[in-house]
Scaffold this motif. Structure first.
Motif, PDB file in Angstrom:
ATOM      1  N   GLN A 122      21.745  42.124  50.523  1.00 33.42           N
ATOM      2  CA  GLN A 122      21.989  43.443  50.812  1.00 33.42           C
ATOM      3  C   GLN A 122      20.963  44.278  50.193  1.00 33.42           C
ATOM      4  OE1 GLN A 122      25.637  43.302  48.480  1.00 33.42           O
ATOM      5  NE2 GLN A 122      26.762  43.768  50.177  1.00 33.42           N
ATOM      6  N   LEU A 123      20.001  43.887  49.704  1.00 39.46           N
ATOM      7  CA  LEU A 123      18.746  44.869  49.240  1.00 39.46           C
ATOM      8  C   LEU A 123      17.876  45.078  50.335  1.00 39.46           C
ATOM      9  CD1 LEU A 123      17.895  43.123  45.687  1.00 39.46           C
ATOM     10  CD2 LEU A 123      19.370  45.187  46.077  1.00 39.46           C
ATOM     11  N   PRO A 124      17.299  45.946  50.308  1.00 37.77           N
ATOM     12  CA  PRO A 124      16.139  46.575  51.475  1.00 37.77           C
ATOM     13  C   PRO A 124      14.959  45.533  51.159  1.00 37.77           C
ATOM     14  CG  PRO A 124      16.303  48.413  49.846  1.00 37.77           C
ATOM     15  CD  PRO A 124      17.361  47.385  49.338  1.00 37.77           C
ATOM     16  N   LYS A 125      14.187  45.078  52.192  1.00 43.44           N
ATOM     17  CA  LYS A 125      13.282  44.430  52.284  1.00 43.44           C
ATOM     18  C   LYS A 125      12.103  45.071  52.179  1.00 43.44           C
ATOM     19  CE  LYS A 125      15.829  40.781  53.176  1.00 43.44           C
ATOM     20  NZ  LYS A 125      16.877  40.480  52.119  1.00 43.44           N
ATOM     21  N   MET A 156       6.292  52.582  49.733  1.00 43.28           N
ATOM     22  CA  MET A 156       7.104  51.564  49.989  1.00 43.28           C
ATOM     23  C   MET A 156       6.356  51.117  51.095  1.00 43.28           C
ATOM     24  SD  MET A 156      10.944  52.761  49.757  1.00 43.28           S
ATOM     25  CE  MET A 156      11.363  53.947  48.184  1.00 43.28           C
ATOM     26  N   THR A 157       6.495  49.657  51.507  1.00 48.91           N
ATOM     27  CA  THR A 157       5.908  49.042  52.402  1.00 48.91           C
ATOM     28  C   THR A 157       6.806  47.707  52.802  1.00 48.91           C
ATOM     29  OG1 THR A 157       4.576  47.431  51.216  1.00 48.91           O
ATOM     30  CG2 THR A 157       3.449  49.413  52.073  1.00 48.91           C
ATOM     31  N   PRO A 158       7.326  47.627  54.275  1.00 53.20           N
ATOM     32  CA  PRO A 158       7.924  46.667  54.505  1.00 53.20           C
ATOM     33  C   PRO A 158       7.822  45.260  54.200  1.00 53.20           C
ATOM     34  CG  PRO A 158       7.545  48.222  56.419  1.00 53.20           C
ATOM     35  CD  PRO A 158       6.614  48.449  55.164  1.00 53.20           C
ATOM     36  N   MET A 159       8.370  44.478  53.797  1.00 51.87           N
ATOM     37  CA  MET A 159       8.068  42.975  53.575  1.00 51.87           C
ATOM     38  C   MET A 159       8.288  42.238  54.917  1.00 51.87           C
ATOM     39  SD  MET A 159       9.759  42.320  49.880  1.00 51.87           S
ATOM     40  CE  MET A 159      10.089  40.481  49.998  1.00 51.87           C
ATOM     41  N   VAL A 160       7.235  41.330  55.086  1.00 47.09           N
ATOM     42  CA  VAL A 160       7.336  40.553  56.459  1.00 47.09           C
ATOM     43  C   VAL A 160       7.795  39.135  56.011  1.00 47.09           C
ATOM     44  CG1 VAL A 160       6.038  39.960  58.483  1.00 47.09           C
ATOM     45  CG2 VAL A 160       5.674  42.096  57.258  1.00 47.09           C
TER      46      VAL A 160
END
Length: 61
Positions: A23-26, A57-61
Motif C-alpha cells: 500500500q506504500l507509494p513506490k 521524490m523519484t518513482p521507483m522502477v
C-alpha cells in the motif's frame, strides 16, 4: 476499570490497522536533500509545500 484504561481502549478501537508494504507509494525520497533545502529556507521539512517535497521524490522502477 479506571478512566485512563477506558480512554486507552477507546483509542485502540479508533486506531487503523497496519499499513501493508504493497500500500506504500513506490517512490525514492532524497531525505538528505529535502532537509538541506528546508534548512536553507529556514523552515521545518513538514512546512514545505507538496510541490517542494515532490522535487525530492523519484518513482521507483
Amino acid at each position: 476499570m479506571n478512566g485512563q484504561m477506558r480512554k486507552y481502549k477507546e483509542s485502540l478501537e479508533k486506531t487503523p490497522g497496519p499499513v501493508m508494504p504493497s500500500q506504500l507509494p513506490k517512490v525514492k525520497l532524497d531525505m538528505r536533500g529535502l532537509v538541506r533545502y528546508a534548512r536553507e529556507k529556514g523552515v521545518e521539512p513538514i512546512l514545505l509545500t507538496e510541490e517542494e517535497k515532490s522535487r525530492f521524490m523519484t518513482p521507483m522502477v
